[in-house]
Every structure is written in structure tokens, then in C-alpha cells.
Design a protein around this motif. Structure first.
Motif, mmCIF file in Angstrom:
data_model
loop_
_atom_site.group_PDB
_atom_site.id
_atom_site.type_symbol
_atom_site.label_atom_id
_atom_site.label_comp_id
_atom_site.label_asym_id
_atom_site.label_seq_id
_atom_site.Cartn_x
_atom_site.Cartn_y
_atom_site.Cartn_z
ATOM 1 N N THR A 52 -5.307 9.585 -1.368
ATOM 2 C CA THR A 52 -5.926 8.865 -1.084
ATOM 3 C C THR A 52 -7.461 9.254 -0.466
ATOM 4 O O THR A 52 -7.996 10.583 -0.254
ATOM 5 N N GLN A 63 -9.088 4.068 -4.825
ATOM 6 C CA GLN A 63 -8.590 4.284 -3.573
ATOM 7 C C GLN A 63 -8.006 5.954 -3.686
ATOM 8 O O GLN A 63 -7.394 6.272 -3.396
ATOM 9 N N ALA A 101 -9.335 -0.536 0.873
ATOM 10 C CA ALA A 101 -9.636 -1.052 -0.315
ATOM 11 C C ALA A 101 -10.271 -2.013 0.091
ATOM 12 O O ALA A 101 -11.494 -2.473 -1.204
ATOM 13 N N ALA A 122 0.833 -1.318 0.240
ATOM 14 C CA ALA A 122 0.148 0.420 -0.087
ATOM 15 C C ALA A 122 0.874 1.339 0.182
ATOM 16 O O ALA A 122 0.542 2.216 -0.709
ATOM 17 N N ILE A 176 -6.390 -1.950 -4.756
ATOM 18 C CA ILE A 176 -5.988 -0.812 -4.197
ATOM 19 C C ILE A 176 -6.787 -0.024 -5.137
ATOM 20 O O ILE A 176 -7.351 0.815 -4.922
ATOM 21 N N LEU A 235 -5.433 2.087 4.699
ATOM 22 C CA LEU A 235 -5.316 1.936 2.787
ATOM 23 C C LEU A 235 -5.447 0.195 2.773
ATOM 24 O O LEU A 235 -6.709 0.629 1.987
ATOM 25 N N THR A 236 -4.997 -0.456 2.779
ATOM 26 C CA THR A 236 -5.507 -1.806 2.510
ATOM 27 C C THR A 236 -6.941 -2.051 3.273
ATOM 28 O O THR A 236 -7.421 -2.012 2.075
#
Length: 513
Positions: A386, A365, A399, A123, A360, A395-396
Motif C-alpha cells: 500500500t 491505496q 483511504a 481492508a 480503498i 489503511l481504511t
């Protein structure tokens, strides 16, 4: 219950109340002292080439992987099918010396590399280098397969086999025995340096960091509570596994690794399938971003740097750690385990890391400017903006959770399993480095295992940043003596490969299954 005099009760309460602050003060003192004494080493290992943002240690690993790929005539592609046959056990002779099967050796080594780097690290790479980083990550993973092939063949070739059926192998042994066989000096010195770095790395990046991040993910979902509780529970479970030796570790990893990898990849494939209309767009972004400036930090060069860096830090090809696990395989032909080991970077980087990157990208994202079609950078210009403003593991999680709101719970399970499997594998790596330096023996091994488990508790409870930074640097410092040894010993690997492939072609090597 013992009764205390009343004047002691307030004093005891004050002492207890002051304990957390005192502990925090100790942590800060340890951090400061350690950072001041070891910061130069961390900076040296992770420093960039002059005028670039490309870490020299990554270049060291990628150049080696390229050389081995060419020297062995793209062995990672030529032997891929045979490697799968070996993992299935088609050529496994049960009477061969060794402790574990090809499959168990592969899963044990994979459990040391498949971890938080596949979730959080990818990520970070995509967040900075954009989709194009994925292309370079895959390329570096494919090249790294040749490095794993080289080091794991040597690991089996020069291992020590003992009367009780146990085995010790890895870079320490091919540095000493391999150098002696070729009449080369300096093997013992390289082996001692490697073993010291391996022990330090096993306590930090292979242990404390894993426990620390596992606890962080748990409290992110379950709510805050003391880290020592997570550490103690994990330490007990780790000890129960590692006290039984490699066979016990292998019996756990052969179940945990396929399960956690399948859980993660299947979930990713479902999300990709749900957004099948975006697959073509995602791959176009990956290929375009690898060679053109699409608004990412550093442009195409930034994508290359992030992709190579993530692959090198994820699959550890060239670090030498995997050769320790693969050395214990049941085989009489060292090159067979070299073939099996080349599957490791493929699974770790080409498959699992790519799945993270695709999810992602496909779930949108990364913020794109509709007017220019370029990615929008954050205010600091350090990464792509993002949707949620998150990066790394968050972030992962964003997603995956965009398709399944409950995925954050699955992610916690995945992180804990990844951390656990990494710890038990690195306990074995550190143990073998320790026995190389201090000698074999049940008591010595038990002491190391107890110390290792104490570091699990420390890692989950404390925030010892500089110590973890140093141990991470130690892991990649292992690649310096290791790759020097690989360069000097690769003619031996070529001779082993030619001999085996000739016998396979003429039918002198037969299937046992």
C-alpha cells in the motif's frame, strides 16, 4: 487526611511503582496459562482445509448459506420488497406479542454485526485478496441472507413468551422445542453447547475486543492514557443502557445504528463521487480480480478465500446470535421476522463492507506496477503493498483521509459507536444464553450485567490476546450446533413460509399502516 509514619512512605511509593510491572506480569501469566490450555480449541476452529488457506469454519457457513438459498428458492430476492414493507411497519399489529418492533429488532441485531469488521476486516481482505475479494464478499453476503432468514424465523417460532410481556428466544429454544416437536434427539445437548459458547463469545469478541480496539483508536488520535479510563466510561454507559432490558437496548440501537451507518456510508459516497472517474475502473478491477490473477496473494483463489472469509466474519449469518435479538419482535407470524432479518447481511456486507472496499480501491491505496498493470506485493509476499505501508483499520483511515484530512476523527467516532453498539447487543445475547442455562430472574440477570460490564474495563485495560482469541473462536463455534439445527428444522421454515405467502397473496394478511 491520615498521616503515615515516614518509613512507610517510601515503601508505599515503591509498591505503587511496582504495581504496573506486577499487573503486566499477571497479564503475561494469564496469557501463557490460557494459551496453553485453550490454544488447541482456537486452532481447531480456525484451522484450514488440508493443503489450502481456506478456514473450514468459513466453508461450513458458506455451504450452509448456499443450501438454504437453493432450498428456499432464492427467498432473499423474492421477499426483499416485502421485508422493507415490514420494517416500515406496514403490517405491524400493535397487539401482537413481543417486546420490540421489526425496525428495532433489525437495528439491535445489526448493532451486533456492524462493527470493526466493516472497517478493519474489509481492508485486510482487499489488502490480501485485492479488489476481486469484494466480488466474493458481496456474493457471500447475498447467500448469507438466506441463512439469517432461516434462523430468525425459527427464533420467533419457538420463543418463550412470559406474562410480563418479555420474551426469550434464539437457537437454544428452537433446538430444544423444535427438536421435540419433530421427535428428534439431542436438542438439549446442542442447546447447552450453543449457550456456553454464546456466553464466552459475549465476554470476549462481543465485549473485551470491542473495548480494546475502541481504546486503541482513541489513543491513536488523542494520545496515550490508561485503558481503564476508557473502559470505565464505556462500562458505565453500557450498564445504564442494558440495565433497562431489551426495550432500552432497542431504543438506543434504533438511533445509533442508522446514524453511524449513514455517517459512514454518506462519507464513502462523497469520496466515491469526488473520484467518479475511477468508478468504472474500480468495478473492472473487482470483476477481473475475482476470476484472474492480477498479482494478488494467492491469485483468484486468494481473492475468493478473503472475500468469503470477511463476509462470514462480518455478518455472522449462521452463528445464531441475531436470532436471539429478532426473537423479541412483536408479531404472530414467525416468518415475518425471517423476512426482516434477511436485510441484515445486505446492509452489513453488501452495502457497508462494499463501501469500505470501494473507497480503498478508488483512492488508489494499492500499489500497481505501471509496467505490468499488476499489483505489487510486499517483501514478505503476504499482502499487496500500500502507498503508506499500512493495513487494517489504518489503511481504511488512509483511504478516507486522502479526501478528508479530518476523517480520522470521524473514524474514531465510528469505531467507538460501532464498539458500543456491538457490546450492548452482545450483552443481550449473553444474558439470554445465561438465563437459558441458569434460569430467569431479576437478580440473576443483574449479576450477569455487572459481570459483563467488568469485562468492558478489563478489555480496554489489558492485552489478554489468547482470551480474546478463544472468545472469537467461541463465537464461530456457535455455528456448529446452530447450523446442524437449521438443517434439521428447515422443513418447518418452509411450511411457515408457504402458509404466510399464501395468506398474503389471497389478502388474508392486511396492512395496519
Amino acid at each position: 487526611m491520615t498521616a503515615f509514619p515516614r518509613p512507610l512512605i517510601p515503601a508505599a511509593a515503591m509498591a505503587l511503582a511496582a504495581a504496573p510491572a506486577a499487573a503486566q506480569g499477571i497479564d503475561e501469566t494469564v496469557n501463557e496459562v490460557f494459551a496453553n490450555s485453550t490454544g488447541w480449541f482456537v486452532s481447531l476452529i480456525f484451522s484450514n482445509f488440508p493443503g489450502t488457506t481456506f478456514p473450514w469454519i468459513v466453508g461450513w457457513l458458506v455451504v450452509a448459506a448456499t443450501i438454504f438459498t437453493i432450498y428456499f428458492a432464492f427467498i432473499q430476492f423474492r421477499a426483499f420488497g416485502h421485508a422493507i414493507a415490514l420494517v416500515r411497519g406496514d403490517y405491524s399489529d400493535p397487539d401482537d406479542a413481543g417486546e420490540v418492533s421489526h425496525f428495532q429488532a433489525l437495528t439491535t441485531a445489526l448493532s451486533g454485526t456492524v462493527g470493526l469488521g466493516n472497517i478493519a476486516g474489509v481492508a485486510v481482505a482487499v489488502g490480501i485478496g485485492g479488489p476481486g475479494a469484494t466480488f466474493w464478499m458481496i456474493l457471500a453476503g447475498l447467500l448469507g441472507m438466506a441463512t439469517k432468514f432461516t434462523e430468525c424465523t425459527l427464533g420467533v417460532k419457538y420463543r418463550n413468551e412470559y406474562a410480563d410481556g418479555t420474551v426469550s428466544g434464539g437457537p437454544m429454544y428452537y433446538m430444544t422445542k423444535g427438536f421435540a416437536a419433530r421427535g428428534l434427539p439431542g436438542g438439549k445437548i446442542l442447546a447447552v453447547i450453543f449457550a456456553i459458547f454464546c456466553i464466552l463469545g459475549s465476554f470476549g469478541g462481543g465485549n473485551m475486543f470491542q473495548a480494546n480496539q475502541a481504546h486503541a483508536q482513541i489513543i491513536n488520535v488523542m494520545g496515550d492514557y490508561p485503558g481503564w479510563i476508557t473502559g470505565l466510561i464505556m462500562a458505565i454507559i453500557v450498564f445504564l443502557v442494558i440495565v433497562g432490558g431489551l426495550k432500552s437496548i432497542a431504543s438506543v440501537t434504533e438511533k445509533v445504528v442508522p446514524f453511524m451507518a449513514a455517517l459512514y456510508v454518506i462519507t464513502a459516497l462523497i469520496i466515491i463521487g469526488m473520484n467518479s472517474d475511477m468508478i468504472g475502473t474500480a468495478f473492472r478491477q473487482i470483476f477481473a480480480g475475482a476470476f484472474t490473477n492480477d498479482g494478488v496473494v494467492g491469485g483468484a483463489i486468494g481473492a475468493l478465500i478473503q472475500g468469503f472469509r470477511r463476509a462470514a466474519f462480518s455478518n455472522e449469518a449462521g452463528v445464531g446470535s441475531a436470532a436471539i435479538a429478532h426473537s423479541a419482535v412483536r408479531t404472530k407470524d414467525p416468518v415475518t421476522e425471517g423476512f426482516v432479518s434477511l436485510l441484515e447481511p445486505f446492509i452489513d456486507t453488501v452495502v457497508i463492507c462494499t463501501m469500505t472496499a470501494l473507497v480503498i480501491i478508488i483512492t488508489g491505496q494499492l500499489v500497481v506496477d505501471p509496467a505490468t498493470g499488476l499489483f505489487v506485493q510486499n517483501e514478505a509476499g503476504t499482502q499487496i503493498q500500500t502507498i503508506t505501508g499500512n493495513s487494517g483499520v489504518a489503511l481504511t483511515s488512509d483511504a478516507f483521509s486522502s479526501a478528508f484530512g479530518w476523517f480520522r476523527y470521524i473514524l474514531v467516532l465510528a469505531v467507538v459507536l460501532f464498539a458500543f453498539s456491538t457490546m450492548i447487543s452482545w450483552s443481550y445475547y449473553g444474558l439470554k444464553a445465561s438465563t437459558f442455562l441458569f434460569g430467569e430472574g431479576h437478580t440473576k440477570e443483574l449479576i450477569f450485567k455487572i459481570i459483563f460490564c467488568l469485562f468492558v474495563v478489563i478489555g480496554a485495560a489489558a492485552n489478554l490476546g489468547p482470551i480474546i482469541d478463544f472468545s472469537d473462536a467461541a463465537i464461530f463455534a456457535m455455528s456448529i450446533p446452530n447450523i446442524i439445527a437449521l438443517y434439521l428444522l428447515m422443513p418447518i421454515v418452509k411450511a411457515e413460509t408457504r402458509s404466510y405467502l399464501d395468506r398474503l397473496k389471497t389478502g388474508r394478511i392486511r396492512k395496519f399502516a
